[in-house]
Design a protein around this motif. Structure first.
Motif: not given
Length: 109
Positions: A36-53
Motif C-alpha cells: 500500500g505505501a509503495s503503491a501510494v508513493s510511486f503512484g503520486a510521483v508518477n502522477s506528478v510526472i505524467a500530469l504536470t510534466g
C-alpha cells in the motif's frame, strides 16, 4: 517499520519526502502495508510526472529507500497541481498509518 518523512517549506508546501524500511506486517509478497505505501508513493510521483510534466529528483535504493525532491521554482499552476497530488499522497499514507500504525510512521519537518 516503514518510516516516512514529509519535508515542508515554511509556507507549508511539500518540498520532498523520504521513505525507508519495511513494514514487517507479513512475509515477502504478502505484506499489504508495504504494498500500500509503495503503491501510494510511486503512484503520486508518477502522477506528478505524467500530469504536470515536472520531474522530481528521485533517489531509490534497496531496502525500501525512496527520496523525492520537488522543484519549487515552477509556474504557479504547475505548483498547485504538484502540491495537490502530494497532499493526496499524504492523506492516503495517513490512512494506512491510522490502521497499521505499528508498521508505518509518518513524521513532518
Amino acid at each position: 517499520m516503514i518510516k516516512i518523512t514529509i519535508n515542508r517549506t515554511e509556507s507549508g508546501q511539500i518540498k520532498s519526502f523520504i521513505m525507508s524500511g519495511h513494514a514487517g506486517f507479513a512475509g515477502y509478497g504478502n505484506d499489504i502495508v508495504c504494498a500500500g505505501a509503495s503503491a501510494v508513493s510511486f503512484g503520486a510521483v508518477n502522477s506528478v510526472i505524467a500530469l504536470t510534466g515536472i520531474e522530481p529528483v528521485i533517489e531509490q535504493r534497496d531496502s525500501g529507500f525512496l527520496r523525492c525532491e520537488f522543484p519549487l521554482d515552477i509556474p504557479k499552476e504547475a505548483q498547485e497541481k504538484v502540491q495537490l497530488l502530494l497532499e493526496g499522497m499524504v492523506v492516503s499514507l495517513q490512512t494506512i498509518e491510522r490502521d497499521y500504525g505499528e508498521h508505518i510512521k509518518i513524521t513532518y519537518k
